[in-house]
Write a protein that holds these residues in place. Structure first.
Motif, PDB file in Angstrom:
ATOM      1  N   ALA A  33     -28.377  86.974  59.474  1.00 55.30           N
ATOM      2  CA  ALA A  33     -27.750  86.801  58.152  1.00 55.30           C
ATOM      3  C   ALA A  33     -26.267  87.133  58.263  1.00 55.30           C
ATOM      4  CB  ALA A  33     -28.423  87.700  57.110  1.00 55.30           C
ATOM      5  N   THR A  34     -25.404  86.182  57.957  1.00 57.41           N
ATOM      6  CA  THR A  34     -23.964  86.384  58.085  1.00 57.41           C
ATOM      7  C   THR A  34     -23.239  85.973  56.820  1.00 57.41           C
ATOM      8  OG1 THR A  34     -21.989  85.708  59.319  1.00 57.41           O
ATOM      9  CG2 THR A  34     -23.773  84.099  59.169  1.00 57.41           C
ATOM     10  N   LEU A  35     -22.112  86.623  56.601  1.00 53.62           N
ATOM     11  CA  LEU A  35     -21.296  86.310  55.424  1.00 53.62           C
ATOM     12  C   LEU A  35     -20.497  85.022  55.619  1.00 53.62           C
ATOM     13  CD1 LEU A  35     -20.059  89.908  54.633  1.00 53.62           C
ATOM     14  CD2 LEU A  35     -21.345  88.446  53.057  1.00 53.62           C
ATOM     15  N   VAL A  36     -20.466  84.490  56.821  1.00 47.26           N
ATOM     16  CA  VAL A  36     -19.760  83.237  57.092  1.00 47.26           C
ATOM     17  C   VAL A  36     -20.801  82.230  57.565  1.00 47.26           C
ATOM     18  CG1 VAL A  36     -17.929  82.118  58.394  1.00 47.26           C
ATOM     19  CG2 VAL A  36     -17.691  84.523  57.727  1.00 47.26           C
ATOM     20  N   TRP A  37     -21.207  81.335  56.685  1.00 48.74           N
ATOM     21  CA  TRP A  37     -22.271  80.384  57.016  1.00 48.74           C
ATOM     22  C   TRP A  37     -21.862  78.968  56.606  1.00 48.74           C
ATOM     23  CZ3 TRP A  37     -25.955  80.522  60.348  1.00 48.74           C
ATOM     24  CH2 TRP A  37     -27.033  79.620  60.289  1.00 48.74           C
ATOM     25  N   SER A  71     -15.169  94.381  55.690  1.00 46.77           N
ATOM     26  CA  SER A  71     -13.979  93.513  55.640  1.00 46.77           C
ATOM     27  C   SER A  71     -14.352  92.108  55.180  1.00 46.77           C
ATOM     28  CB  SER A  71     -13.312  93.447  57.021  1.00 46.77           C
ATOM     29  OG  SER A  71     -12.948  94.722  57.468  1.00 46.77           O
ATOM     30  N   LEU A  72     -15.455  91.586  55.749  1.00 49.18           N
ATOM     31  CA  LEU A  72     -15.877  90.240  55.376  1.00 49.18           C
ATOM     32  C   LEU A  72     -16.326  90.177  53.922  1.00 49.18           C
ATOM     33  CD1 LEU A  72     -17.839  88.947  58.514  1.00 49.18           C
ATOM     34  CD2 LEU A  72     -15.569  88.259  57.710  1.00 49.18           C
ATOM     35  N   ILE A  73     -16.993  91.227  53.439  1.00 45.40           N
ATOM     36  CA  ILE A  73     -17.421  91.244  52.033  1.00 45.40           C
ATOM     37  C   ILE A  73     -16.217  91.160  51.103  1.00 45.40           C
ATOM     38  CG2 ILE A  73     -18.438  92.689  50.238  1.00 45.40           C
ATOM     39  CD1 ILE A  73     -20.487  93.658  52.255  1.00 45.40           C
ATOM     40  N   ALA A  74     -15.196  91.981  51.392  1.00 46.15           N
ATOM     41  CA  ALA A  74     -13.986  91.966  50.562  1.00 46.15           C
ATOM     42  C   ALA A  74     -13.289  90.610  50.618  1.00 46.15           C
ATOM     43  CB  ALA A  74     -13.039  93.075  51.009  1.00 46.15           C
ATOM     44  N   TRP A 124     -27.040  87.068  53.301  1.00 48.94           N
ATOM     45  CA  TRP A 124     -27.462  85.665  53.487  1.00 48.94           C
ATOM     46  C   TRP A 124     -27.013  84.816  52.297  1.00 48.94           C
ATOM     47  CZ3 TRP A 124     -31.900  84.388  57.045  1.00 48.94           C
ATOM     48  CH2 TRP A 124     -32.148  83.003  57.083  1.00 48.94           C
ATOM     49  N   TRP A 125     -27.293  85.334  51.100  1.00 52.19           N
ATOM     50  CA  TRP A 125     -26.945  84.567  49.889  1.00 52.19           C
ATOM     51  C   TRP A 125     -25.446  84.377  49.761  1.00 52.19           C
ATOM     52  CZ3 TRP A 125     -24.570  86.493  45.211  1.00 52.19           C
ATOM     53  CH2 TRP A 125     -24.507  85.530  44.192  1.00 52.19           C
ATOM     54  N   GLN A 126     -24.660  85.451  50.020  1.00 50.33           N
ATOM     55  CA  GLN A 126     -23.200  85.346  49.918  1.00 50.33           C
ATOM     56  C   GLN A 126     -22.654  84.345  50.931  1.00 50.33           C
ATOM     57  OE1 GLN A 126     -21.673  89.525  49.930  1.00 50.33           O
ATOM     58  NE2 GLN A 126     -20.126  88.692  48.558  1.00 50.33           N
ATOM     59  N   GLY A 127     -23.160  84.381  52.147  1.00 50.18           N
ATOM     60  CA  GLY A 127     -22.673  83.455  53.168  1.00 50.18           C
ATOM     61  C   GLY A 127     -22.938  82.009  52.794  1.00 50.18           C
ATOM     62  N   ASP A 128     -24.163  81.722  52.294  1.00 47.09           N
ATOM     63  CA  ASP A 128     -24.479  80.355  51.869  1.00 47.09           C
ATOM     64  C   ASP A 128     -23.628  79.941  50.681  1.00 47.09           C
ATOM     65  OD1 ASP A 128     -26.334  80.482  53.844  1.00 47.09           O
ATOM     66  OD2 ASP A 128     -28.033  79.867  52.618  1.00 47.09           O
ATOM     67  N   LEU A 129     -23.433  80.859  49.744  1.00 50.19           N
ATOM     68  CA  LEU A 129     -22.641  80.556  48.547  1.00 50.19           C
ATOM     69  C   LEU A 129     -21.215  80.168  48.927  1.00 50.19           C
ATOM     70  CD1 LEU A 129     -22.617  82.464  45.198  1.00 50.19           C
ATOM     71  CD2 LEU A 129     -20.459  82.125  46.387  1.00 50.19           C
ATOM     72  N   ILE A 130     -20.597  80.978  49.809  1.00 46.05           N
ATOM     73  CA  ILE A 130     -19.221  80.684  50.214  1.00 46.05           C
ATOM     74  C   ILE A 130     -19.155  79.361  50.963  1.00 46.05           C
ATOM     75  CG2 ILE A 130     -17.278  81.474  51.602  1.00 46.05           C
ATOM     76  CD1 ILE A 130     -17.704  83.027  49.019  1.00 46.05           C
ATOM     77  N   GLY A 131     -20.163  79.069  51.775  1.00 52.04           N
ATOM     78  CA  GLY A 131     -20.183  77.782  52.472  1.00 52.04           C
ATOM     79  C   GLY A 131     -20.215  76.617  51.506  1.00 52.04           C
ATOM     80  N   ASP A 132     -21.003  76.744  50.422  1.00 55.92           N
ATOM     81  CA  ASP A 132     -21.067  75.672  49.415  1.00 55.92           C
ATOM     82  C   ASP A 132     -19.763  75.538  48.636  1.00 55.92           C
ATOM     83  OD1 ASP A 132     -23.581  74.916  50.103  1.00 55.92           O
ATOM     84  OD2 ASP A 132     -24.594  75.820  48.382  1.00 55.92           O
ATOM     85  N   LEU A 133     -19.037  76.654  48.464  1.00 52.62           N
ATOM     86  CA  LEU A 133     -17.798  76.611  47.685  1.00 52.62           C
ATOM     87  C   LEU A 133     -16.589  76.174  48.491  1.00 52.62           C
ATOM     88  CD1 LEU A 133     -17.996  79.792  45.403  1.00 52.62           C
ATOM     89  CD2 LEU A 133     -18.362  77.408  44.762  1.00 52.62           C
TER      90      LEU A 133
END
Length: 546
Positions: A44-48, A276-279, A162-171
């Protein structure tokens, strides 16, 4: 707006297989790049980026490519070290996320991948980025849990990551692919290309300045505030280049920001890389959503302006055609009326023999109706000339007294017929206006004709003029029926009449005041009306003083 056509692979199995293989390959590469950045439990990564890639691919090419998403997700997780059942579960979750997002977005009426409407953007943010990503996060984390890879204590953090990474990828990733797939660039103008180049250089320079510099302490608000220097550039991109500019600049900034943060630079660096990635992702997610909405709003406004200009041009063209038709018809109708008038005059003179009193009375009725019809045609012809812009105005200094003095003789027969009292209020003989003499006389005759028409027998009509400094007011007052206060605003509309219906007491087609107002405006003047029902009306012409 039509949707982007999807490819039909049913007729070409080889093409379909190659497309699935290509999508799976790109998915694996993107997934491996994302998983290299501090993945929780390794998966699970914040960059997906693959979430945005899968969404865009199925929206553009069709949901028939879902096997490519499944194979890519399965292989990416298998290579990372997941057991086959776990990899299958996570692959199913990633695939179901993309398919459900596409299905939800296509429920939006006339959804278009250019994202130029607010409804499309809001749908992408809420339905795709916000909700469908929960499906993948839930199925994926459940697969990791039942596979013994994630402990109960890690469930919440893993699911959120996982959810944040997918969300950012969609945005960030999906909008770039969707918008650029909707059509080729339209920067045909050299100045626009130079402006786009300047914007690109500014975005890259600002990104490197912020994210390639040394990291500051977490409490350094000044350092954190540097991130907001992108906002003017993103606004510039959205305003000048619409949705394409907004999503492209947001994507460029995010790529450089992730690289800089991973290297330990920029305002979002924290003691732990995961923090850092979360921020960073929270900031970029809010910025991406904000400027997606801004870009759509600007695109909608531009489209509305274009439609308005087109409608205005069509209306002007139709109005010109109408005016041309009216002018031609009015001219053609005058010809037989002139012939009728000439024959009536000849018969009245007894050229074809003596006439009886009854015959003379009939000719008189014919003559009156011919004159009435001719006056109506003259009104239509005048209105048509004004509408077509064929009005010739010759402004000169005109003595008000001279114009007013000629009016009584022109309306005397009508005054006598209704036994109306007519008077002129004394005015300064030197009082003058800047106007076209013929147009000025036509306006005043319209005023007087209306006053005569709507004043009962035995009533009175008064005309006068007075000095108003830089302007002169010429007015006509009557003791007629008056106009209801709620109708005064409409009496200048063409063909409008206070008295409606087919059985009207007062003849006419409702063009007199409309013509008078347009003629006055053409001479930098204006017309005003004051009226009381049952008491009478006063119509004023206000013109520049001579």
């Amino acid at each position: 707006m039509p949707s982007t056509p999807r490819l039909n692979f049913a007729t070409n199995r080889l093409q379909y297989a190659l497309a699935i293989a290509a999508l799976a390959t790109v998915y694996v590469v993107a997934a491996r790049a994302g998983l290299m950045l501090d993945a929780v439990a390794g998966f699970a990564t914040l960059v997906w980026p693959p979430s945005g890639l899968a969404l865009a691919a199925l929206l553009i090419l069709g949901t028939g490519l879902w096997p490519g998403v499944f194979i890519g997700a399965f292989l990416a997780n298998l290579i990372t070290g997941a057991p086959v059942p776990v990899a299958l579960g996570m692959g199913a979750g990633n695939t179901l996320e993309a398919v459900l997002a596409v299905y939800a977005l296509r429920q939006i009426p006339d959804f278009h991948v250019s994202l130029e409407r607010l409804s499309d953007v809001v749908g992408l943010i809420i339905l795709a980025a916000g909700l469908s990503t929960m499906v993948s996060a839930t199925i994926g984390v459940a697969s990791l849990y039942f596979g013994g890879i994630v402990s109960p204590a890690q469930l919440t953090e893993t699911w959120r990551t996982w959810w944040q990474g997918d969300l950012i990828g969609d945005l960030l990733v999906a909008p770039v692919l969707l918008v650029w797939s909707s059509g080729p660039p339209t920067l045909r103008d050299r100045k626009r290309r130079l402006e786009a180049l300047a914007l690109g250089i500014s975005i890259i320079a600002a990104s490197l300045l912020v994210f390639a510099g040394p990291a500051g302490p977490a409490t350094a608000t000044g350092k954190f505030a540097q991130a907001y220097m992108f906002f003017p550039l993103l606004i510039w991109a959205a305003i000048r280049f619409g949705q394409r500019g907004a999503v492209s600049t947001a994507f460029i900034v995010s790529v450089i920001a992730i690289w800089g943060t991973a290297m330990g630079h920029g305002p979002f660096v924290r003691p732990a890389f995961h923090e850092s990635l979360i921020a960073l992702q929270a900031f970029m997610g809010i910025a991406a959503g904000t400027f997606l909405v801004l870009g759509a709003s600007i695109s909608e406004r531009r489209r509305a302006e274009d439609e308005m200009r087109l409608a205005h041009a069509l209306a002007a063209e139709a109005n010109e055609a109408k005016a041309e038709f009216l002018a031609v018809m009015s001219h053609e109708l005058r010809t037989p009326l002139n012939a009728i008038s000439g024959y009536v005059d000849l018969m009245s003179l007894g050229v074809d023999g003596p006439l009886t009193e009854k015959q003379r009375a009939s000719l008189t009725r014919i003559q009156l109706n011919e004159q009435h019809l001719l006056s109506l045609i003259d009104d239509v012809l005048s209105f048509a000339r004004i509408e077509a812009g064929r009005l010739n105005i010759e402004i000169q200094t005109v003595l008000v007294h001279d114009v007013v003095a000629t009016l009584e003789a022109l309306i005397q027969p009508e005054l006598q017929k209704k036994e109306l009292a007519f008077s002129c209020e004394p005015c300064d003989d030197a009082l003058s206006v800047r106007a076209d003499p013929e147009k000025l006389r036509q306006i005043l005759l319209n005023f007087l004709a209306n006053a005569i028409k709507f004043t009962a027998e035995g009533g009175r009509i008064v005309i006068g003029a007075d000095n108003r400094g830089e302007f002169v007011r010429i007015w006509v007052s009557d003791s007629g029926i008056g106009i209801p206060s709620d109708q005064i605003a409409h009496v200048f509309e063409p063909f409008f009449q206070v008295e409606q219906g087919t059985t009207r007491n007062y003849p006419g087609i409702g063009l007199g005041l409309a013509i008078a107002r347009d003629l006055a405006r053409a001479m930098d003047g204006q017309v005003r009306i004051e009226s009381t029902v049952g008491v009478g009306s006063t119509v004023s012409l206000i013109m520049p003083a001579g």
